[in-house]
Design a protein around this motif. Structure first.
Motif, PDB file in Angstrom:
ATOM      1  N   THR A  61       0.808  -1.229   0.000  1.00  0.00           N
ATOM      2  CA  THR A  61       0.000   0.000   0.000  1.00  0.00           C
ATOM      3  C   THR A  61       0.837   1.273   0.000  1.00  0.00           C
ATOM      4  N   SER A  62       2.153   1.144   0.100  1.00  0.00           N
ATOM      5  CA  SER A  62       3.014   2.322   0.035  1.00  0.00           C
ATOM      6  C   SER A  62       4.418   1.901  -0.350  1.00  0.00           C
ATOM      7  N   LEU A  63       5.053   2.732  -1.192  1.00  0.00           N
ATOM      8  CA  LEU A  63       6.436   2.492  -1.610  1.00  0.00           C
ATOM      9  C   LEU A  63       7.216   3.783  -1.352  1.00  0.00           C
ATOM     10  N   VAL A  64       8.009   4.224  -2.300  1.00  0.00           N
ATOM     11  CA  VAL A  64       8.756   5.469  -2.099  1.00  0.00           C
ATOM     12  C   VAL A  64       7.776   6.644  -2.050  1.00  0.00           C
ATOM     13  N   ARG A  65       8.136   7.653  -1.289  1.00  0.00           N
ATOM     14  CA  ARG A  65       7.305   8.865  -1.210  1.00  0.00           C
ATOM     15  C   ARG A  65       8.156  10.082  -1.532  1.00  0.00           C
ATOM     16  N   HIS A  66       7.511  11.052  -2.139  1.00  0.00           N
ATOM     17  CA  HIS A  66       8.171  12.327  -2.405  1.00  0.00           C
ATOM     18  C   HIS A  66       8.019  13.208  -1.172  1.00  0.00           C
ATOM     19  N   ARG A  67       8.938  14.133  -0.982  1.00  0.00           N
ATOM     20  CA  ARG A  67       8.943  15.003   0.201  1.00  0.00           C
ATOM     21  C   ARG A  67       7.627  15.772   0.354  1.00  0.00           C
ATOM     22  N   LYS A  68       7.133  16.311  -0.742  1.00  0.00           N
ATOM     23  CA  LYS A  68       5.903  17.111  -0.695  1.00  0.00           C
ATOM     24  C   LYS A  68       4.735  16.254  -0.178  1.00  0.00           C
ATOM     25  N   TYR A  69       4.638  15.030  -0.664  1.00  0.00           N
ATOM     26  CA  TYR A  69       3.565  14.137  -0.217  1.00  0.00           C
ATOM     27  C   TYR A  69       3.746  13.761   1.249  1.00  0.00           C
ATOM     28  N   GLN A  70       4.988  13.481   1.649  1.00  0.00           N
ATOM     29  CA  GLN A  70       5.258  13.092   3.033  1.00  0.00           C
ATOM     30  C   GLN A  70       4.884  14.214   4.000  1.00  0.00           C
ATOM     31  N   LYS A  71       5.203  15.432   3.619  1.00  0.00           N
ATOM     32  CA  LYS A  71       4.875  16.583   4.456  1.00  0.00           C
ATOM     33  C   LYS A  71       3.362  16.715   4.634  1.00  0.00           C
TER      34      LYS A  71
END
Length: 159
Positions: A61-71
């Motif tokens: 249900t989740s892999l790598v995340r971009h900084r903007k999305y993580q924030k």
């Protein structure tokens, strides 16, 4: 960093990626993909066939995340780490070494099997796992162990 990550196909032999997950995030480190495949295979082999004669695959249900999305995620999910002032305190999802696997749709027996499986590997310092029971998932960070690289090289030479 993305040039060090490799793509994850939407549906592998022993796993599938949640359809709602943005395809631009279907990347992980090479050793993490090897782990996902082996974990999925081990899970698949121990599950019972359903009424249609099929076995279950793990759902990522989740892999790598971009900084903007993580924030943005950190504002609505207390498990999502984002510390603007401390770059050392960030989510391991940003590195591609981490994935989440859901427990939704699994039996208690299957969830217990996953817990035991992941905890055994954590005790060997191969992974770090968190049971995010409010999110119905396991958060799994895979450490870059040399044996994973050997397996990855062997798999890539066959292609």
């Amino acid at each position: 960093r993305l040039n060090k990550l490799i793509p994850v196909i939407t549906s592998g032999q022993y796993y599938f990626v949640d359809r709602s997950l943005d395809r631009r995030t279907h990347f992980v480190s090479p050793w993490t993909l090897i782990f996902i495949n082996q974990f999925g295979k081990d899970f698949y082999e121990q599950t019972q066939k359903n009424k249609k004669g099929l076995k279950k695959k793990i759902e990522v249900t989740s892999l790598v995340r971009h900084r903007k999305y993580q924030k943005a995620l950190a504002k609505r999910n207390p498990n999502a780490i984002w510390d603007e002032c401390n770059p050392d305190r960030q989510s391991s999802h940003l590195t591609g070494a981490t994935f989440d696997v859901t427990t939704k749709g699994l039996t208690k027996k299957e969830i217990c099997w996953i817990k035991d499986y992941l905890l055994d590997l954590q005790n060997l310092w191969l992974i770090h796992v968190r049971d995010e029971f409010y999110n119905n998932c396991f958060h799994v960070m895979v450490f870059p162990v040399p044996i994973f690289f050997e397996d990855f090289d062997r798999v890539n030479k066959r292609k």
